[in-house]
Design an enzyme around this catalytic site. Structure first.
Site, PDB file in Angstrom:
ATOM      1  N   SER A 690       5.954 -13.616 -33.448  1.00  0.00           N
ATOM      2  CA  SER A 690       7.289 -13.453 -34.005  1.00  0.00           C
ATOM      3  C   SER A 690       7.554 -14.554 -35.028  1.00  0.00           C
ATOM      4  O   SER A 690       6.831 -14.652 -36.016  1.00  0.00           O
ATOM      5  CB  SER A 690       8.316 -13.427 -32.875  1.00  0.00           C
ATOM      6  OG  SER A 690       9.570 -13.011 -33.334  1.00  0.00           O
ATOM      7  N   ASP A 767       7.618  -1.487 -33.744  1.00  0.00           N
ATOM      8  CA  ASP A 767       8.429  -2.704 -33.638  1.00  0.00           C
ATOM      9  C   ASP A 767       9.779  -2.478 -34.311  1.00  0.00           C
ATOM     10  O   ASP A 767       9.880  -2.410 -35.530  1.00  0.00           O
ATOM     11  CB  ASP A 767       7.687  -3.868 -34.306  1.00  0.00           C
ATOM     12  CG  ASP A 767       8.278  -5.221 -33.948  1.00  0.00           C
ATOM     13  OD1 ASP A 767       9.482  -5.273 -33.647  1.00  0.00           O
ATOM     14  OD2 ASP A 767       7.534  -6.218 -34.000  1.00  0.00           O
ATOM     15  N   HIS A 800       8.247  -4.978 -30.254  1.00  0.00           N
ATOM     16  CA  HIS A 800       7.979  -6.384 -30.555  1.00  0.00           C
ATOM     17  C   HIS A 800       7.260  -7.098 -29.405  1.00  0.00           C
ATOM     18  O   HIS A 800       6.575  -8.092 -29.623  1.00  0.00           O
ATOM     19  CB  HIS A 800       9.304  -7.098 -30.862  1.00  0.00           C
ATOM     20  CG  HIS A 800       9.139  -8.370 -31.626  1.00  0.00           C
ATOM     21  ND1 HIS A 800       8.396  -8.458 -32.782  1.00  0.00           N
ATOM     22  CD2 HIS A 800       9.630  -9.616 -31.399  1.00  0.00           C
ATOM     23  CE1 HIS A 800       8.441  -9.687 -33.240  1.00  0.00           C
ATOM     24  NE2 HIS A 800       9.178 -10.423 -32.416  1.00  0.00           N
TER      25      HIS A 800
END
Length: 852
Positions: A690, A767, A800
């Site tokens: 991330s 995502d 994610h």
């Protein structure tokens, strides 16, 4: 992406103390975050003097060094393996409870709580240790109209007469889901669907919340709010409260960006303490652009449809229109839905216009007043509105009680949900609340009374340390405020109390020992579930804060025995001084049988987002531990500038220029480790997920292979114009306001990657948070520049967290094996063809017909 958002290794442990009944603690991402740091936490035990001296011999620049002492019998123990961590060998048991609020809780806290034991739900009491009443024993499934429903959580009303059964959850976004909800009669064990008229509609409920007085259930269906009166369990009366909900309007339930970045939950409605009113957040997403996400493998392999499923979400990217948010208040006694009048100050503010307003917190401060925290879209202007909603049928109104401006010092206001109400008493004739405020650049507690006060009645804490997550609880009887802070160390968490004048501060935990504590207070704050999370083996205790007594609640004797059987990597915490006297925290995990005379590979694990923190002291056997043990590598995490809990000056430097100072600090820190003599400078790598994936790429781009030879980037942002407005603009302003900053912060210099030996990019196509678009645009820039020294792994339909269809296992397998190959030298002589012209188009002379 939260500042507390990190991707943990499946099987590693972290404890969350919110109320959940059936599932174990789930793997969570970011600050931010959240909060779920198991892949960065390691086993830590107080060192002996001999071990400290040996560490000082090869780490002379370190301060505050702590770690595991060397074990003379290590060779006789089992070495740590990846399999050990994955199979739960080092699982630390913890229990979760639901505290019950009674009408007497404020002045006579009974300490009633519900705990799950062997699948049954029991009522226990800390005032009566013999009390143990079964409230629910139907098991993990129920039958209704010849259909079986899987019970996934059970939530009890305060009067313990009913419970909400959440069944057959269907995942939506990070926090939200759709489910079938049933009301359960504790006495008769009867079950009623929340929507009795339609089992199909009942399975589509997005949220269901019991009122404090236990007589009502508010729920959200198709983005509209309904209220069921369940005072007569067998004949509940239902009322629809809002009627305009749909694809563009969200009532009582946050849209995507408010769920992810603002409330960090699926709830956008709030009962008043006396259950007479219900605040509803209304979001108008009409102008918010839609982002499409295709899904390719929603069914089992071979059974997916010929055409992908296309899902569209309202997703405001930086610089684009945000949802227009407002508050509605439903008056139950008059059956009216109220809104502030158009002339109210709330709609006519000079600094924050209606289209850009962010409502970041809603808190009742009494039965007739609501505190509404509002910022501008860039989050550098803060206003506190106190909204009056009288019990009569009169009109609502609001006033601005506080105005704070962070523009002059390039600061911002982080989103928080920690304001607590302080009720009036004989000593204090006015209502009040406790909030967080900056005091000399550090986050501290301030007491406001009355609620419309513009200045604090008292600052409760101060110093060069920070209170974490606001006030934890207030005890009306003892007049004490409880909180968790970093006063002892920025990488520890200890518990304290203070009175409402800011005096008589006391420690509840032993600050002479390293500790990371979490707290869960009873409704009257007399009792405390104190959870010690590390650095040693975790445990839990139930405390009576009035009597000063305690009892064990959970212990991990078996875990301690297991740990004694293993040889584990040595873990050290400390701080180092980088350029210009900058001091940063670090965590270092060393290989088994570490020899400072040898040369080891070096892996930096990074996150680095604004306000985040990776260097912390909870217990964990982590992915870093696995890399150190199995790949014989040194693993380091450094929290550089921009990270949290070291004051605003340390944090705010990254404003409008993400990925600059953070990168410099990682590179400088890596040079420091290389200089220590036990690192092989040709086998150095950096990795993150991330924001950490962004940091990995940005560091490789800047470093150009000088310090870091390898990198692994998972689900990275590569261009901040592609990320959501609420998070991005808090730190970068809008692209229109800061075009140079957005250009500089983008991972855009593909040439910078050519001198790295090799790097890995991984992303899930589904995502919804950091869109796959980020990696695709980055890959395209590499192709145009002729950069080929990378590997790419795509996870179909994974979001994610990368967990769809076994991806949660595969992603760490790939990270582990790729890094092993890198450290083994397999990528040293990989051939790279650079035949691409600067304009990115192939000349006909370079076309090769490979057919046949």
């Amino acid at each position: 992406m939260h500042s507390k958002e990190y991707m943990p290794l499946p099987g590693s442990q972290n404890t969350s103390f919110s109320w959940r009944y059936i599932s174990l603690v789930s793997i969570v991402l970011v600050y931010g975050t959240s909060l779920l740091l198991s892949q960065v936490n390691s086993l830590y035990v107080n060192h002996k003097q001999l071990g400290l001296q040996r560490q000082l011999d090869y780490h002379p620049a370190d301060k505050e060094i702590q770690g595991l002492a060397f074990d003379a019998d290590a060779k006789a123990k089992r070495p740590l393996t990846f399999k050990d961590v994955r199979n739960g060998t080092f699982y630390a048991e913890s229990k979760e409870i639901q505290w019950i609020q009674t009408p007497e809780s404020l002045t006579n806290d009974s300490g009633d709580y519900i705990v799950v034991e062997r699948g049954n739900y029991y009522l226990r009491s800390l005032q009566d240790s013999a009390k143990k009443t079964v409230l629910y024993d139907l098991g993990s499934s129920i039958e209704y109209q010849n259909k079986t429903y899987a019970v996934e959580s059970v939530t009890f009303s305060n009067d313990l007469k009913i419970a909400l059964l959440t069944c057959n959850k269907r995942h939506n976004w990070r926090h939200s889901f759709f489910a079938a909800y049933f009301a359960y009669n504790v006495e008769t064990k009867d079950i009623q669907p929340i929507i009795a008229s339609s089992t199909e509609e009942n399975s589509k409920i997005a949220l269901s919340v019991i009122s404090p007085d236990s007589s009502k259930i508010a729920y959200v269906l198709n983005n509209n709010v309904y209220v069921n009166d369940v005072s007569d369990f067998f004949s509940p009366a239902s009322r629809q409260i809002t009627f305009d909900g749909g694809d563009q309007i969200f009532n009582g339930k946050p849209d995507w960006v408010y769920e992810e970045e603002v409330f960090e939950s699926d709830r956008a409605l709030w009962w008043s303490p006396d259950s007479s009113h219900l605040v509803i957040l209304r979001s108008n997403d009409t102008e918010v652009p839609t982002f499409p996400i295709p899904y390719f493998v929603q069914n089992s392999p071979g059974n997916s449809s010929s055409y992908p499923t296309l899902e569209s979400i309202k997703y405001p990217k930086a610089g684009f229109a945000n949802p227009i948010v407002d508050i509605l208040i439903y008056d139950l006694s008059n059956d009216t839905l109220k809104q502030l009048p158009a002339s109210d100050p709330f709609y006519n503010d000079e600094e924050i216009n209606n289209t850009d307003r962010l409502i970041t917190e809603v808190t009742w401060v009494g039965n007739e007043q609501v505190l509404v925290r509002v910022t501008n879209r860039e989050s550098d202007i803060l206003k506190i509105f106190i909204v009056s909603c009288p019990l009569s049928d009169s009109e609502m109104s609001s006033i601005v009680s506080r105005f704070e401006d962070g523009r002059d010092d390039k600061s911002w206001f982080e989103i928080s949900h920690n304001t607590i109400h302080i009720p009036k008493s004989e000593k204090r004739p006015l209502e009040g609340y406790i909030d967080m405020m900056a005091v000399d650049g550090y986050e501290h507690l301030a007491y406001f009374s009355p609620p419309n006060a513009s200045e604090p009645k008292a600052y409760l804490t101060k110093g060069e340390w920070e209170v974490v997550d606001g006030a934890a609880a207030y005890d009306f009887v003892s007049d004490k405020v409880y909180f968790v802070s970093t006063e002892k160390s920025s990488i520890e968490r200890h518990v304290y109390s203070v009175d409402l004048e800011g005096a008589s501060k006391e420690n509840l935990t032993d600050v002479s020992k390293d500790g990371w504590f979490d707290v869960s207070f009873s409704k009257g704050a007399r009792y405390l579930l104190l959870s010690y999370q590390g650095p040693d083996v975790p445990y839990q205790k139930l405390l009576d804060l009035h009597k000063g007594s305690s009892e064990d609640f959970s212990v991990n004797t078996d875990l301690q025995k297991t740990l004694d059987e293993y040889s584990l990597p040595e873990v050290k915490f400390g701080n180092i001084t980088l350029d210009e006297g900058l001091t940063v925290n670090y965590k270092e995990t060393l290989p088994l049988n570490f020899d400072p005379q040898k040369k080891y590979p070096l892996l930096f694990f990074v996150y680095g987002g604004p306000g985040s923190q990776l260097v912390q002291k909870p217990f964990s056997i982590s992915f870093s531990s696995v890399i150190a043990a199995e790949l014989d590598a040194v693993v380091v995490t450094v929290d550089g500038r921009g990270t949290g809990f070291k004051g605003k000056k340390f944090r705010n430097i990254v404003r409008d220029n993400l990925g600059y100072y953070e990168v410099l600090d990682q590179v400088t820190a890596a040079k420091h480790w290389i200089s220590l003599g036990y690192v092989d400078s040709e086998r150095t790598a950096i990795w993150g997920w991330s924001y950490g994936g962004y940091m990995t790429l940005k560091t490789l781009e800047h470093d150009q292979g000088e310090v870091f030879k390898y990198g692994m980037s998972v689900a990275p942002v590569t261009d901040w114009k592609l990320y959501d407005s609420v998070y991005t603009e808090r730190y970068m302003h809008t692209p229109q306001q800061n075009p140079t900053g957005y250009k500089n912060c983008r991972v855009g210099e593909a040439e910078g990657f050519k001198n790295a030996k090799r790097f890995l990019l991984m992303h899930g196509t589904g995502d919804d948070n950091v869109h796959f678009q980020n990696s695709m645009q980055f890959i395209d820039s590499l192709d145009v520049a002729g950069v080929e020294n990378y590997d790419m792994y795509v996870f179909p339909d994974s979001d994610h967290s990368i967990r769809w269809h076994n991806a949660g296992m595969v992603v760490y397998d790939r990270l582990f094996t790729w890094l092993k190959r890198a450290f083994d030298g397999e990528f040293e002589d990989v051939y790279s063809l650079n035949a691409v012209k600067p304009n990115g188009h192939m000349d006909d002379r370079f076309f090769i017909d490979l057919y046949g």
